[in-house]
Design an enzyme around this catalytic site. Structure first.
Site, PDB file in Angstrom:
ATOM      1  N   GLU A 181      -1.407   4.154   1.915  1.00  0.00           N
ATOM      2  CA  GLU A 181      -0.027   3.838   2.318  1.00  0.00           C
ATOM      3  C   GLU A 181       0.272   2.462   1.757  1.00  0.00           C
ATOM      4  O   GLU A 181      -0.188   1.457   2.298  1.00  0.00           O
ATOM      5  CB  GLU A 181       0.085   3.805   3.847  1.00  0.00           C
ATOM      6  CG  GLU A 181      -0.218   5.105   4.539  1.00  0.00           C
ATOM      7  CD  GLU A 181       0.879   6.135   4.408  1.00  0.00           C
ATOM      8  OE1 GLU A 181       1.895   5.859   3.739  1.00  0.00           O
ATOM      9  OE2 GLU A 181       0.715   7.221   4.965  1.00  0.00           O
ATOM     10  N   CYS A 237       6.978  -2.155   5.242  1.00  0.00           N
ATOM     11  CA  CYS A 237       6.944  -1.329   4.027  1.00  0.00           C
ATOM     12  C   CYS A 237       8.177  -0.441   3.940  1.00  0.00           C
ATOM     13  O   CYS A 237       8.705  -0.206   2.868  1.00  0.00           O
ATOM     14  CB  CYS A 237       5.672  -0.491   4.012  1.00  0.00           C
ATOM     15  SG  CYS A 237       5.452   0.468   5.520  1.00  0.00           S
TER      16      CYS A 237
HETATM   17  P1  NAP Z   1      -2.914  -6.559   1.404  1.00  0.00           P
HETATM   18  O1  NAP Z   1      -3.058  -7.951   0.966  1.00  0.00           O
HETATM   19  O2  NAP Z   1      -3.083  -5.477   0.427  1.00  0.00           O
HETATM   20  O3  NAP Z   1      -3.961  -6.367   2.599  1.00  0.00           O
HETATM   21  C1  NAP Z   1      -4.104  -5.142   3.276  1.00  0.00           C
HETATM   22  C2  NAP Z   1      -5.553  -4.981   3.657  1.00  0.00           C
HETATM   23  O4  NAP Z   1      -6.319  -4.769   2.468  1.00  0.00           O
HETATM   24  C3  NAP Z   1      -6.152  -6.206   4.327  1.00  0.00           C
HETATM   25  O5  NAP Z   1      -7.082  -5.798   5.285  1.00  0.00           O
HETATM   26  C4  NAP Z   1      -6.833  -6.925   3.172  1.00  0.00           C
HETATM   27  O6  NAP Z   1      -7.881  -7.753   3.591  1.00  0.00           O
HETATM   28  C5  NAP Z   1      -7.348  -5.740   2.380  1.00  0.00           C
HETATM   29  N1  NAP Z   1      -7.547  -6.002   0.956  1.00  0.00           N
HETATM   30  C6  NAP Z   1      -6.855  -6.827   0.148  1.00  0.00           C
HETATM   31  N2  NAP Z   1      -7.313  -6.750  -1.107  1.00  0.00           N
HETATM   32  C7  NAP Z   1      -8.341  -5.866  -1.100  1.00  0.00           C
HETATM   33  C8  NAP Z   1      -9.226  -5.358  -2.086  1.00  0.00           C
HETATM   34  N3  NAP Z   1      -9.145  -5.743  -3.351  1.00  0.00           N
HETATM   35  N4  NAP Z   1     -10.148  -4.460  -1.716  1.00  0.00           N
HETATM   36  C9  NAP Z   1     -10.236  -4.052  -0.445  1.00  0.00           C
HETATM   37  N5  NAP Z   1      -9.424  -4.486   0.547  1.00  0.00           N
HETATM   38  C10 NAP Z   1      -8.477  -5.373   0.221  1.00  0.00           C
HETATM   39  O7  NAP Z   1      -1.518  -6.288   2.085  1.00  0.00           O
HETATM   40  P2  NAP Z   1      -0.827  -7.113   3.233  1.00  0.00           P
HETATM   41  O8  NAP Z   1      -0.292  -8.352   2.639  1.00  0.00           O
HETATM   42  O9  NAP Z   1      -1.722  -7.245   4.419  1.00  0.00           O
HETATM   43  O10 NAP Z   1       0.345  -6.124   3.655  1.00  0.00           O
HETATM   44  C11 NAP Z   1       1.526  -6.056   2.951  1.00  0.00           C
HETATM   45  C12 NAP Z   1       1.594  -4.846   2.059  1.00  0.00           C
HETATM   46  O11 NAP Z   1       1.277  -3.674   2.808  1.00  0.00           O
HETATM   47  C13 NAP Z   1       2.991  -4.623   1.553  1.00  0.00           C
HETATM   48  O12 NAP Z   1       2.956  -4.241   0.203  1.00  0.00           O
HETATM   49  C14 NAP Z   1       3.497  -3.485   2.427  1.00  0.00           C
HETATM   50  O13 NAP Z   1       4.554  -2.765   1.870  1.00  0.00           O
HETATM   51  C15 NAP Z   1       2.267  -2.680   2.583  1.00  0.00           C
HETATM   52  N6  NAP Z   1       2.384  -1.793   3.748  1.00  0.00           N
HETATM   53  C16 NAP Z   1       2.499  -0.446   3.541  1.00  0.00           C
HETATM   54  C17 NAP Z   1       2.659   0.395   4.626  1.00  0.00           C
HETATM   55  C18 NAP Z   1       2.793   1.887   4.445  1.00  0.00           C
HETATM   56  O14 NAP Z   1       2.665   2.581   5.427  1.00  0.00           O
HETATM   57  N7  NAP Z   1       3.051   2.380   3.264  1.00  0.00           N
HETATM   58  C19 NAP Z   1       2.691  -0.129   5.910  1.00  0.00           C
HETATM   59  C20 NAP Z   1       2.584  -1.502   6.064  1.00  0.00           C
HETATM   60  C21 NAP Z   1       2.420  -2.331   4.975  1.00  0.00           C
HETATM   61  P3  NAP Z   1      -7.698  -9.360   3.660  1.00  0.00           P
HETATM   62  O15 NAP Z   1      -6.623  -9.638   4.643  1.00  0.00           O
HETATM   63  O16 NAP Z   1      -9.027  -9.843   4.106  1.00  0.00           O
HETATM   64  O17 NAP Z   1      -7.332  -9.799   2.273  1.00  0.00           O
END
Ligand code: NAP
Length: 465
Positions: free
Chosen positions: A234, A268
């Site tokens: 997601e 999102c």
């Molecule tokens: P993020 O930086 O991608 O982090 C999400 C999760 O992934 C965190 O637990 C993060 O850990 C982990 N992560 C980051 N890089 C990683 C990697 N290379 N390998 C494995 N895990 C990794 O996203 P965010 O800033 O928390 O959230 C915002 C994004 O989420 C936006 O793009 C939003 O649109 C999207 N989102 C999508 C949905 C949906 O249902 N489609 C819902 C909500 C949010 P760390 O925090 O330790 O870096």
């Protein structure tokens, strides 16, 4: 390395947590794996009792956990309480429905015969330990919408939550423990993203789900692909909000404000691109800009606040860069476009409306994760649909119209996981949730969500016995 949480409203360090070392990670995986061996044999009734208890406890805790979420990631506390209540609802929904959603399926009698069987059916069995990598923006809801169905299906969960919400992650682990879920059914891994690969490659981990950004999704999906493990992704969104000539423009503009700034604009499924037909553009623009300008920006712990700070300094810097790039290339700022005065300690940004946008600007294709709206004028329905689809994302979409033909066209042609008509996109336990294109794949919620981490097993009984 310790994990520190910082209050986005004032930059103060809230608490520091010790990250798990290799031995701690191993212990958690081993415990989850052992627990699965017995948890999978429990009945739907057994699981439902525990999930209902968790819902009851969360209902009691709603005000406290809301304050915790607000302190960790800055959402207005009223919205944080609503998030907790939504989780209670989803828990009860899956406690009630899981058994029927996963009931055995029986093919037509004629097809059973044709396959050479005396009897045949499909049974849904759990996969095992599922790793959930989750974001901070809805720190309870994102996890619960995975955990409630996964646990009800007989899986166990390991949560790697975003590094800025460890308090909420530990709260969830404790909640499920207090509700009576066996130790190991749902564990929090306090680890950085660099440790995710090692957990995912562990043979005791069967599958993964990730909600987050595209780079994180790509990384997890490629490791899972290499290990041939199923994933649900997601990812981000840049949902269009189409306002067509027959729309109730006043209602559309009012809803557009909420759809853009909910969760401080960090959702999102927030509407991010407002694509308005030329016939109603001026009226919509006036009402929308007025609504965005009137929002109360301030301390998210305040009951009256409508828009709080961004969750991180980096998040605000990313947003500012997108706005500056657009303005440098000719975009017009109708309101906002700067940090609010008098809120210098936190990572605040004024609700902003930008127009006169063009495809060369970064904002045209990027996800704006904050209270910044991109406003486009479309000369025709064709142009509106084409602009709506001119994005790498495809999470959801919104259409405002009272014309059945225009609506049918949008339902047919908008490339997204949802089309919400005369209202804003919201998730509900009974409705599948997910996207296409760079917004990810697979679905959460409803029957689709609970079956995502099941082994649909064919049971075929022949005459040879
Ligand atoms: P993020 O930086 O991608 O982090 C999400 C999760 O992934 C965190 O637990 C993060 O850990 C982990 N992560 C980051 N890089 C990683 C990697 N290379 N390998 C494995 N895990 C990794 O996203 P965010 O800033 O928390 O959230 C915002 C994004 O989420 C936006 O793009 C939003 O649109 C999207 N989102 C999508 C949905 C949906 O249902 N489609 C819902 C909500 C949010 P760390 O925090 O330790 O870096």
């Amino acid at each position: 390395m310790p994990i520190a949480t910082v209050n986005p409203a004032d930059g103060a360090v809230l608490r520091t947590y010790e990250a798990l070392d290799a031995a701690g990670i191993e212990e958690r995986i081993a415990r989850a794996h052992e627990t699965f061996a017995t948890w999978r044999l429990t009945t739907f009734g057994d699981r439902a009792v525990l999930l209902r208890k968790a819902a009851e406890l969360l209902e009691e805790d709603a005000a406290d956990v809301a304050r915790l979420m607000t302190a960790e990631m800055g959402k207005p506390v009223v919205q944080a309480r609503a998030e907790a209540v939504k989780c209670v609802k989803a828990m009860r929904w899956y406690a009630e429905r899981a058994e029927s959603l996963l009931a055995d399926e029986h093919p037509d009698e004629a097809d059973v015969k044709d396959s050479g069987a005396l009897a045949a059916r499909v049974v849904y069995r759990p996969l095992g330990v599922v790793l959930a990598v989750m974001p901070w923006n809805f720190p309870l809801w994102q996890v619960v919408r995975f955990a409630a169905p996964a646990l009800m299906a007989g899986n166990v969960g390991l949560l790697k939550h975003a590094s800025n919400v460890p308090g909420t992650a530990l709260y969830l682990e404790d909640l499920l423990r207090r509700a009576g879920f066996p130790e190991g059914c749902f564990g929090t891994l306090l680890i950085g993203s660099g440790e995710v690969e090692r957990v995912l490659r562990d043979p005791r981990v069967a599958a993964a789900t990730l909600t987050g950004s595209e780079p994180a999704g790509r990384s997890v999906a490629s490791v899972a692909g290499d290990e041939v493990k199923p994933t649900v992704l997601e990812l981000g969104g840049s949902d269009p909000f189409l306002v067509l000539p027959s729309a109730d423009v006043a209602k559309a503009a009012q809803t557009a404000v909420t759809a853009r700034v909910q969760n401080n604009g960090q959702s999102c499924i927030a509407a991010k691109r407002f694509i308005v037909h030329a016939r109603v553009f001026d009226e919509f623009t006036e009402r929308f800009t007025e609504g965005m300008s009137a929002l109360r920006v301030g301390d998210p712990a305040d009951e009256d606040t409508e828009v709080g700070p961004l969750s991180s300094e980096q998040g605000r810097a990313d947003l500012e860069e997108l706005v500056e790039d657009a303005v440098a290339q000719g975009a017009r700022v109708l309101c906002g476009g700067r940090r609010p005065a008098g809120l210098d300690d936190g990572w605040y940004y004024e609700p902003t409306v930008l127009t006169d946008l063009s495809p060369g600007m970064r904002i045209h294709h990027a996800e704006t994760f904050g209270p910044v709206a991109s406003l486009y004028r479309a000369a025709s329905l064709d142009e509106a649909v084409s602009l709506a689809n001119d994005t790498p994302f495809g999470l959801s979409s919104n259409v405002w119209t009272r014309d059945a033909v225009d609506l049918a066209r949008c339902v047919r042609d908008l490339r997204a996981g949802g089309v919400f008509v005369n209202g804003m996109t919201a998730s509900h336990p009974a409705l599948p949730f997910g996207g296409v294109k760079r917004s990810g794949y697979g679905r959460e919620l409803a029957g689709h969500g609970i079956r995502a981490f099941c082994n649909a097993t064919t049971v075929w009984e022949g005459a040879g016995g």
